[in-house]
Design a protein around this motif. Structure first.
Motif, PDB file in Angstrom:
ATOM      1  N   ASN A 456       0.861  -1.111  -0.026  1.00  0.00           N
ATOM      2  CA  ASN A 456       0.033  -0.062  -0.212  1.00  0.00           C
ATOM      3  C   ASN A 456       0.809   1.133  -0.099  1.00  0.00           C
ATOM      4  O   ASN A 456       0.519   2.119  -0.753  1.00  0.00           O
ATOM      5  CB  ASN A 456      -0.867   0.175   1.154  1.00  0.00           C
ATOM      6  N   ALA A 457       2.034   1.211   0.594  1.00  0.00           N
ATOM      7  CA  ALA A 457       2.648   2.329   0.977  1.00  0.00           C
ATOM      8  C   ALA A 457       3.386   2.706  -0.590  1.00  0.00           C
ATOM      9  O   ALA A 457       3.242   3.897  -0.946  1.00  0.00           O
ATOM     10  CB  ALA A 457       3.809   2.170   1.986  1.00  0.00           C
ATOM     11  N   ASP A 484       4.633   6.036   4.898  1.00  0.00           N
ATOM     12  CA  ASP A 484       5.277   6.591   3.701  1.00  0.00           C
ATOM     13  C   ASP A 484       4.845   8.112   3.738  1.00  0.00           C
ATOM     14  O   ASP A 484       4.296   8.748   4.790  1.00  0.00           O
ATOM     15  CB  ASP A 484       4.353   5.765   2.880  1.00  0.00           C
ATOM     16  N   GLY A 488      -1.696  10.229   1.450  1.00  0.00           N
ATOM     17  CA  GLY A 488      -2.472  10.315   2.571  1.00  0.00           C
ATOM     18  C   GLY A 488      -3.888   9.683   2.504  1.00  0.00           C
ATOM     19  O   GLY A 488      -4.519   9.579   1.413  1.00  0.00           O
ATOM     20  N   TYR A 502     -13.580  -1.850   0.835  1.00  0.00           N
ATOM     21  CA  TYR A 502     -13.469  -0.254   0.871  1.00  0.00           C
ATOM     22  C   TYR A 502     -12.506   0.402   0.250  1.00  0.00           C
ATOM     23  O   TYR A 502     -11.251  -0.008   0.680  1.00  0.00           O
ATOM     24  CB  TYR A 502     -13.806   0.254   2.195  1.00  0.00           C
ATOM     25  N   ARG A 503     -12.612   1.369  -0.647  1.00  0.00           N
ATOM     26  CA  ARG A 503     -11.442   2.083  -1.347  1.00  0.00           C
ATOM     27  C   ARG A 503     -11.873   3.237  -1.210  1.00  0.00           C
ATOM     28  O   ARG A 503     -12.829   3.744  -1.458  1.00  0.00           O
ATOM     29  CB  ARG A 503     -11.325   1.261  -2.841  1.00  0.00           C
ATOM     30  N   ALA A 504     -10.907   4.305  -0.775  1.00  0.00           N
ATOM     31  CA  ALA A 504     -11.126   5.880  -0.735  1.00  0.00           C
ATOM     32  C   ALA A 504     -11.512   6.368  -2.090  1.00  0.00           C
ATOM     33  O   ALA A 504     -11.323   5.612  -2.896  1.00  0.00           O
ATOM     34  CB  ALA A 504     -10.042   6.293  -0.245  1.00  0.00           C
ATOM     35  N   VAL A 509      -6.522   7.355  -5.740  1.00  0.00           N
ATOM     36  CA  VAL A 509      -6.678   5.985  -5.312  1.00  0.00           C
ATOM     37  C   VAL A 509      -7.182   5.239  -6.425  1.00  0.00           C
ATOM     38  O   VAL A 509      -6.866   4.078  -6.780  1.00  0.00           O
ATOM     39  CB  VAL A 509      -7.614   5.919  -4.089  1.00  0.00           C
ATOM     40  N   GLY A 514      -6.305  -2.002  -7.152  1.00  0.00           N
ATOM     41  CA  GLY A 514      -6.623  -2.669  -5.807  1.00  0.00           C
ATOM     42  C   GLY A 514      -7.930  -3.198  -5.701  1.00  0.00           C
ATOM     43  O   GLY A 514      -8.829  -3.292  -6.350  1.00  0.00           O
ATOM     44  N   SER A 515      -7.989  -4.166  -4.428  1.00  0.00           N
ATOM     45  CA  SER A 515      -9.368  -5.048  -4.380  1.00  0.00           C
ATOM     46  C   SER A 515     -10.009  -4.689  -3.367  1.00  0.00           C
ATOM     47  O   SER A 515     -11.448  -4.882  -3.033  1.00  0.00           O
ATOM     48  CB  SER A 515      -8.940  -6.418  -4.221  1.00  0.00           C
ATOM     49  N   LEU A 517      -9.477  -5.451  -0.273  1.00  0.00           N
ATOM     50  CA  LEU A 517      -9.211  -6.526   0.771  1.00  0.00           C
ATOM     51  C   LEU A 517      -8.175  -6.525   1.746  1.00  0.00           C
ATOM     52  O   LEU A 517      -8.171  -6.948   2.929  1.00  0.00           O
ATOM     53  CB  LEU A 517      -9.142  -7.783   0.134  1.00  0.00           C
ATOM     54  N   GLY A 518      -6.978  -5.772   1.389  1.00  0.00           N
ATOM     55  CA  GLY A 518      -5.958  -5.804   2.137  1.00  0.00           C
ATOM     56  C   GLY A 518      -5.874  -5.517   3.519  1.00  0.00           C
ATOM     57  O   GLY A 518      -5.487  -6.233   4.459  1.00  0.00           O
ATOM     58  N   LEU A 519      -6.514  -4.261   3.635  1.00  0.00           N
ATOM     59  CA  LEU A 519      -6.296  -3.677   5.113  1.00  0.00           C
ATOM     60  C   LEU A 519      -7.523  -4.370   5.992  1.00  0.00           C
ATOM     61  O   LEU A 519      -7.052  -4.767   7.177  1.00  0.00           O
ATOM     62  CB  LEU A 519      -6.831  -2.178   5.257  1.00  0.00           C
ATOM     63  N   SER A 520      -8.510  -5.026   5.193  1.00  0.00           N
ATOM     64  CA  SER A 520      -9.364  -5.952   6.137  1.00  0.00           C
ATOM     65  C   SER A 520      -8.731  -7.141   6.526  1.00  0.00           C
ATOM     66  O   SER A 520      -8.757  -7.601   7.847  1.00  0.00           O
ATOM     67  CB  SER A 520     -10.662  -6.088   5.461  1.00  0.00           C
ATOM     68  N   SER A 543       0.891   8.550   5.287  1.00  0.00           N
ATOM     69  CA  SER A 543       0.404   7.750   6.263  1.00  0.00           C
ATOM     70  C   SER A 543       1.242   7.085   6.981  1.00  0.00           C
ATOM     71  O   SER A 543       2.501   6.581   6.447  1.00  0.00           O
ATOM     72  CB  SER A 543      -0.430   6.873   5.657  1.00  0.00           C
ATOM     73  N   PHE A 545       0.873   3.312   9.434  1.00  0.00           N
ATOM     74  CA  PHE A 545      -0.132   2.423  10.173  1.00  0.00           C
ATOM     75  C   PHE A 545       0.650   1.663  11.148  1.00  0.00           C
ATOM     76  O   PHE A 545       1.991   1.390  10.995  1.00  0.00           O
ATOM     77  CB  PHE A 545      -0.311   1.214   9.082  1.00  0.00           C
TER      78      PHE A 545
HETATM   79  P1  ADP Z   1      -6.522  -1.611  -1.789  1.00  0.00           P
HETATM   80  O1  ADP Z   1      -5.123  -1.056  -1.498  1.00  0.00           O
HETATM   81  O2  ADP Z   1      -6.516  -3.028  -2.676  1.00  0.00           O
HETATM   82  O3  ADP Z   1      -7.555  -0.612  -2.257  1.00  0.00           O
HETATM   83  P2  ADP Z   1      -6.348  -1.952   0.989  1.00  0.00           P
HETATM   84  O4  ADP Z   1      -7.551  -2.610   1.791  1.00  0.00           O
HETATM   85  O5  ADP Z   1      -5.552  -2.185   0.989  1.00  0.00           O
HETATM   86  O6  ADP Z   1      -7.333  -2.042  -0.512  1.00  0.00           O
HETATM   87  O7  ADP Z   1      -6.751  -0.388   1.380  1.00  0.00           O
HETATM   88  C1  ADP Z   1      -8.140   0.259   1.229  1.00  0.00           C
HETATM   89  C2  ADP Z   1      -7.848   1.651   0.986  1.00  0.00           C
HETATM   90  O8  ADP Z   1      -7.082   2.327   1.750  1.00  0.00           O
HETATM   91  C3  ADP Z   1      -7.349   1.958  -0.269  1.00  0.00           C
HETATM   92  O9  ADP Z   1      -7.997   1.873  -1.415  1.00  0.00           O
HETATM   93  C4  ADP Z   1      -6.736   3.438  -0.108  1.00  0.00           C
HETATM   94  O10 ADP Z   1      -7.830   4.382  -0.418  1.00  0.00           O
HETATM   95  C5  ADP Z   1      -6.454   3.439   1.390  1.00  0.00           C
HETATM   96  N1  ADP Z   1      -5.055   3.178   1.573  1.00  0.00           N
HETATM   97  C6  ADP Z   1      -4.472   2.351   2.243  1.00  0.00           C
HETATM   98  N2  ADP Z   1      -3.118   2.343   2.358  1.00  0.00           N
HETATM   99  C7  ADP Z   1      -2.820   3.730   2.181  1.00  0.00           C
HETATM  100  C8  ADP Z   1      -1.892   4.372   2.064  1.00  0.00           C
HETATM  101  N3  ADP Z   1      -0.525   3.790   2.504  1.00  0.00           N
HETATM  102  N4  ADP Z   1      -1.631   5.641   1.553  1.00  0.00           N
HETATM  103  C9  ADP Z   1      -3.005   6.272   1.375  1.00  0.00           C
HETATM  104  N5  ADP Z   1      -3.975   5.354   1.184  1.00  0.00           N
HETATM  105  C10 ADP Z   1      -4.131   4.314   1.617  1.00  0.00           C
END
Ligand code: ADP
Length: 561
Positions: A456-457, A484, A488, A502-504, A509, A514-515, A517-520, A543, A545
């Motif tokens: 993600n970074a 990173d 942001g 969820y994706r922002a 973005v 992206g899917s 799924l990563g952060l969940s 950001s 984490f």
């Molecule tokens: P994906 O990256 O596949 O969209 P993630 O679950 O990993 O899904 O992340 C969800 C959302 O969080 C991303 O779509 C993005 O909007 C935001 N995000 C995650 N990591 C970062 C980051 N390092 N900097 C900015 N936004 C981030």
């Protein structure tokens, strides 16, 4: 074109759902609330409850009057049956009348009139009372004149009645003030209709005032309470021709009357003409009761309405959430297909080029192999994420905790990424504390969490390319930070990015694959270890984490991803 069509259909579905919610739920609920409120207001305005209670009171007074009359008639008829024949001599008559008085202590006077002579007897023990004596003299004289003059027509009139008794009620005097006496005048049963013979009996005013009325009133009030319950009632008997006020003395009351005017009254007819019956609630008024009732109903209706409205708001909220999730899911499918297609296309392209044998330099070949490896790694990571996610969703994801040198785990994981990180022009800072104890973790899961954060970074950085990874111990937990200097995350998105799919909404973005799924997954893995995941971020400012893992064995249950 396809996307537009789906967007339109999605909007249409949403519109249809909202329309259904509006027509089937909101409108009826609003109508129900409105109708109930206006009905209550009409109740309040027209004093419906008050009118209802008044009607009930009227009825009770009518029934009470009937009971009073019935008792008076029955008592008089008992006396009448004891009356002697007018044809015996005067002395005998007096004796018989005295006997009646002795048997009926509730009488003051009895008398028998036959054509011209009147025999009039009074309770001997009451004759010491000056009021009774005067009354006796007045009556003897008055009744003689009256019966001599009007006896004939009176007898005729009485004979016409179904119960041949006339009652006369009027004021008189006693030692304790104003009193009311009632005299019954009747014909005797065994005599021919033409004979002008009348018998009579006067109810003792003190008996009426102290025993007869209070007893009957109490009986009525108690019976009503036993039948229907509710607020305790009180009844009164008072002279009909006086306006009932505070200063008016009632003739008799039931217990608990207290003070004040009756709520509803009824002038008595027949036996006790000249007196009136009244009724009210003890200690409260009908108007006050009505107000309390209306106020309570308004409060109840208000609470129910609030409940309905909150229910509606909640339903709307849930429906919107479900629809948003449905939208996210459909986005997810298109995102994932996209993400699968790109590495596959690259792998195929480079493999084909290599196969054709046109690449001559070893260096170029090495580069192509690396790209193929990197892209297949990306594919593996994506597929691993999807597989993990589906296991979590099905509740089948299991973790295997083993005491691990976490510093080594993090170092090794980063090592396999170092080349890619530096290749992409990232400044890479790594700070790993040396003396960390062994921590019970699932190695594969923690490595996957770290890979997701690092990916993600790398993905969400544009101008300033920096990646910082820190591992250290603080207050009994091990903290893993991935920072990173990228695009942001907006404040409102920060709580949602850990939700599945969820994706922002940021366009930056959406330019990145992206899917969602990563952060969940990261959150699920962290919680399974009894830890926490937090984010610190400002849009445009990068950001950070922070993943905290407890040093002791994980006890917490994983939450849903
Ligand atoms: P994906 O990256 O596949 O969209 P993630 O679950 O990993 O899904 O992340 C969800 C959302 O969080 C991303 O779509 C993005 O909007 C935001 N995000 C995650 N990591 C970062 C980051 N390092 N900097 C900015 N936004 C981030």
């Amino acid at each position: 074109m396809k996307l537009k069509r789906r967007g339109f259909l999605g909007g249409f579905n949403r519109f249809r759902l909202m329309l259904t919610l509006g027509l089937a739920v909101v409108l009826p609920a609003a109508a129900l609330i409105y109708v109930n409120f206006s009905q209550l207001r009409a109740f309040e305005r027209d004093k419906v409850l008050e009118a209802f209670i008044h009607r009930d009171f009227q009825e009770l007074l009518a029934i009470t009057e009937k009971k009073i009359n019935k008792k008076a008639y029955a008592m008089t008829e008992d006396v009448r049956n004891l009356f002697p024949s007018p044809d015996i001599d005067t002395q005998e008559k007096e004796k018989r009348l005295d006997l009646i008085l002795a048997k009926s202590p509730w009488l003051t006077h009895v008398f028998l009139f036959d054509e011209k002579s009147l025999v009039f007897r009074s309770q001997p023990h009451q004759m010491d009372n000056k009021y009774v004596r005067e009354e006796h003299e007045r009556m003897v004289e008055g009744y003689h004149v009256w019966f001599s003059a009007d006896g004939k027509s009176m007898v005729e009139a009485i004979h016409k009645k179904t119960r041949p008794i006339n009652f006369y009620t009027g004021p008189t005097k006693r030692a304790d003030g104003e009193a009311y006496m009632t005299t019954a005048i009747f014909v005797l049963p065994q005599l021919a209709n033409e004979r002008v013979v009348v018998g009579g009996a006067t109810f003792d005013p003190c008996y009426l005032k102290n025993t007869f009325f209070p007893g009957l009133l109490e009986e009525q009030v108690t019976q009503k309470m036993n039948d229907q319950g509710g607020n305790p009632l009180a009844m009164i008997v008072y002279p009909a021709d006086v306006e009932m006020g505070h200063e008016t003395k009632p003739l008799a009351t039931s217990p608990g009357w207290g003070e004040g005017k009756p709520e509803v009254s009824r002038k008595l007819d027949d036996v006790f003409r000249g007196l009136a019956l009244g009724i009210k609630f003890q200690g409260t008024s009908v108007a006050a009761l009505g107000q309390t009732w209306v106020r309570r109903s308004f409060i109840i209706l208000g609470c129910l309405s609030l409940l309905i409205i909150s229910g509606l708001v909640l339903t709307r909220h849930i429906v919107s959430k479900e629809m948003a999730l449905a939208r996210l899911k459909s986005d997810f499918v298109s995102n994932v297909s996209h993400e699968l297609r790109t590495p596959l296309a690259l792998i195929r392209l480079y493999a084909e080029t290599l196969e054709l044998g046109r690449i001559t330099t070893q260096e170029k070949k090495q580069q192509y192999y690396r790209i193929i490896r990197k892209e297949s790694e990306r594919l593996t990571a994506l597929i691993n994420n999807i597989l993990d996610f589906s296991r979590i969703e099905a509740g089948r994801k299991e973790y295997e905790f083993r005491n691990t040198d976490i510093a080594e785990l993090v170092r090794n994981t980063l090592e396999s990424y170092r080349y890619q990180i530096e290749q992409q022009g990232f400044a890479f800072e790594e700070s790993i504390d040396a003396d960390l104890p062994a921590v019970p973790v699932d190695r594969e899961a923690i490595a996957r969490a770290l890979v997701n954060l690092v990916n993600n970074a790398l993905k969400y950085s544009s101008d300033e390319k920096f990646l910082g990874v820190k591992l250290y111990r603080e207050n009994g937990v091990v903290k893993l930070e991935v920072a990173d200097h990228g695009i942001g995350i907006a404040r409102r998105d920060q709580s949602k990015i850990f939700e599945k799919f969820y994706r922002a909404g940021d366009p930056l973005v959406h330019n990145t694959k992206g899917s969602g799924l990563g952060l969940s997954l990261v959150r699920h893995i962290t919680q399974a270890h009894g830890g926490e995941i937090a984010v610190e971020s400002t849009p445009g400012g990068g950001s950070k984490f922070i993943l905290s893992l407890p040093l002791a064995a994980a006890t917490a249950q994983p939450g849903s991803a």
